[in-house]
Design an enzyme around this catalytic site. Structure first.
Site, mmCIF file in Angstrom:
data_model
loop_
_atom_site.group_PDB
_atom_site.id
_atom_site.type_symbol
_atom_site.label_atom_id
_atom_site.label_comp_id
_atom_site.label_asym_id
_atom_site.label_seq_id
_atom_site.Cartn_x
_atom_site.Cartn_y
_atom_site.Cartn_z
ATOM 1 N N ASN A 13 6.298 -1.370 4.571
ATOM 2 C CA ASN A 13 5.324 -2.372 5.062
ATOM 3 C C ASN A 13 6.026 -3.675 5.420
ATOM 4 O O ASN A 13 5.696 -4.316 6.418
ATOM 5 C CB ASN A 13 4.229 -2.611 4.020
ATOM 6 N N LEU A 92 0.953 -10.430 -12.178
ATOM 7 C CA LEU A 92 1.209 -11.867 -12.127
ATOM 8 C C LEU A 92 0.511 -12.589 -13.266
ATOM 9 O O LEU A 92 -0.537 -12.150 -13.747
ATOM 10 C CB LEU A 92 0.676 -12.429 -10.806
ATOM 11 N N ASN A 106 -2.076 -9.019 -0.390
ATOM 12 C CA ASN A 106 -1.485 -7.747 -0.815
ATOM 13 C C ASN A 106 -2.061 -6.632 0.025
ATOM 14 O O ASN A 106 -3.159 -6.752 0.556
ATOM 15 C CB ASN A 106 -1.841 -7.501 -2.293
ATOM 16 N N HIS A 108 -3.073 -2.605 -0.480
ATOM 17 C CA HIS A 108 -3.279 -1.611 -1.537
ATOM 18 C C HIS A 108 -3.718 -0.297 -0.867
ATOM 19 O O HIS A 108 -4.559 -0.317 0.027
ATOM 20 C CB HIS A 108 -4.370 -2.111 -2.502
ATOM 21 N N ASP A 144 -5.851 -6.108 -8.177
ATOM 22 C CA ASP A 144 -6.486 -5.399 -7.051
ATOM 23 C C ASP A 144 -7.964 -5.753 -6.881
ATOM 24 O O ASP A 144 -8.782 -4.883 -6.523
ATOM 25 C CB ASP A 144 -6.329 -3.868 -7.220
ATOM 26 N N ALA A 172 -1.607 4.175 8.230
ATOM 27 C CA ALA A 172 -2.678 3.185 8.469
ATOM 28 C C ALA A 172 -2.260 1.801 7.966
ATOM 29 O O ALA A 172 -2.532 0.783 8.613
ATOM 30 C CB ALA A 172 -3.956 3.644 7.781
HETATM 31 C C1 GRF Z 1 2.309 0.982 -0.206
HETATM 32 O O1 GRF Z 1 1.557 2.167 -0.267
HETATM 33 C C2 GRF Z 1 1.480 -0.198 -0.619
HETATM 34 O O2 GRF Z 1 0.143 -0.086 -0.252
HETATM 35 C C3 GRF Z 1 1.583 -0.162 -2.120
HETATM 36 O O3 GRF Z 1 2.908 0.211 -2.376
HETATM 37 C C4 GRF Z 1 3.399 0.980 -1.276
HETATM 38 C C5 GRF Z 1 4.646 0.291 -0.806
HETATM 39 O O4 GRF Z 1 5.305 1.009 0.175
HETATM 40 N N1 GRF Z 1 1.206 -1.425 -2.700
HETATM 41 P P1 GRF Z 1 6.454 0.311 0.997
HETATM 42 O O5 GRF Z 1 7.465 -0.221 0.012
HETATM 43 O O6 GRF Z 1 5.839 -0.775 1.819
HETATM 44 O O7 GRF Z 1 7.042 1.405 1.856
#
Ligand code: GRF
Length: 222
Positions: A13, A92, A106, A108, A144, A172
């Site tokens: 990400n 945190l 964040n 999730h 969350d 996604a």
């Molecule tokens: C993702 O699925 C994110 O939603 C979750 O941890 C995972 C991280 O994946 N919080 P990456 O390190 O971004 O590949």
């Protein structure tokens, strides 16, 4: 707007945010990547992309508060306007979360408020849901649970395993997170009195999360 990204692992990400912010019309720049784990693969990816990186190893601190203080110092020093958690596996302190409220988000891998915490895809499969997805939300002290900015839905197939569902949701996430960060950076989305609001909408139309339309429905690759 200067963005700092917090990671603990692979950083896919993070990579998508860096790529999106590299476009000339993106209203923000990624200036810093911070990992709490020295072995996070994402650190190498960020370095290759020319982003300043820092490891703040949580094991070097004797309390959660001390780690959060060091993290806060670094975020202040790099001038972060927005902090994006991208697979950052740390709980945190309330003080840290409160200080960055409205400036820390964040992603999730579920449609919150369903399936918080860990083993999210296992939770979804065990619950038998036919739709899951991902959520970008402001971070609040409770895990969350912060105000929802944007969500994307994907189907859950009868044949899914945790891995196949995770892969579909991750695809996604890679679209949703940059789109949501763009909305924040343009000022289209804001946190006002603990609620997500869009600019130029009368107060009477403000609804937490629900008025943010960013719901690409991803087809399963079959
Ligand atoms: C993702 O699925 C994110 O939603 C979750 O941890 C995972 C991280 O994946 N919080 P990456 O390190 O971004 O590949």
């Amino acid at each position: 707007m200067k963005i700092a990204i917090l990671i603990s692992g692979r950083g896919s990400n993070m990579e998508r945010l860096i790529a999106a912010a590299g476009a000339s019309d993106f209203p923000a720049t990624v200036t810093q990547v911070i990992s709490n784990r020295p072995d996070a693969a994402g650190i190498g990816v960020a370095r290759k992309a020319g982003i300043d990186t820092e490891v703040i190893d949580h094991k070097a601190f004797d309390s959660r508060a001390a780690f959060d203080a060091a993290l806060d110092d670094k975020l202040e020093a790099c001038g972060a306007d927005l902090v994006c958690h991208a697979g950052f596996m740390r709980i945190l302190t309330d003080d840290f979360a409160a200080k960055w409220e409205g400036r820390m988000v964040n992603i999730h891998p579920s449609l919150l408020p369903a399936f918080k915490g860990i083993h999210v895809h296992r939770q979804a499969l065990e619950a038998g849901v036919t739709v899951s997805g991902c959520t970008v939300h402001y971070i609040s002290p409770a895990l969350d649970s912060g105000p929802i900015i944007a969500q994307a839905a994907v189907p859950v197939l009868p044949t899914d395993t945790e891995d196949t569902l995770a892969d579909r949701i991750l695809a996604a996430e890679h679209v949703l997170y940059p789109a949501a960060v763009r909305m924040i950076a343009t000022g289209e989305v804001n946190l006002v009195n603990g609620r997500v609001v869009r600019a130029n909408r009368p107060e009477s139309e403000h609804k937490e999360g629900a008025d943010i339309t960013c719901p690409p429905l991803f087809s399963p690759e079959v």
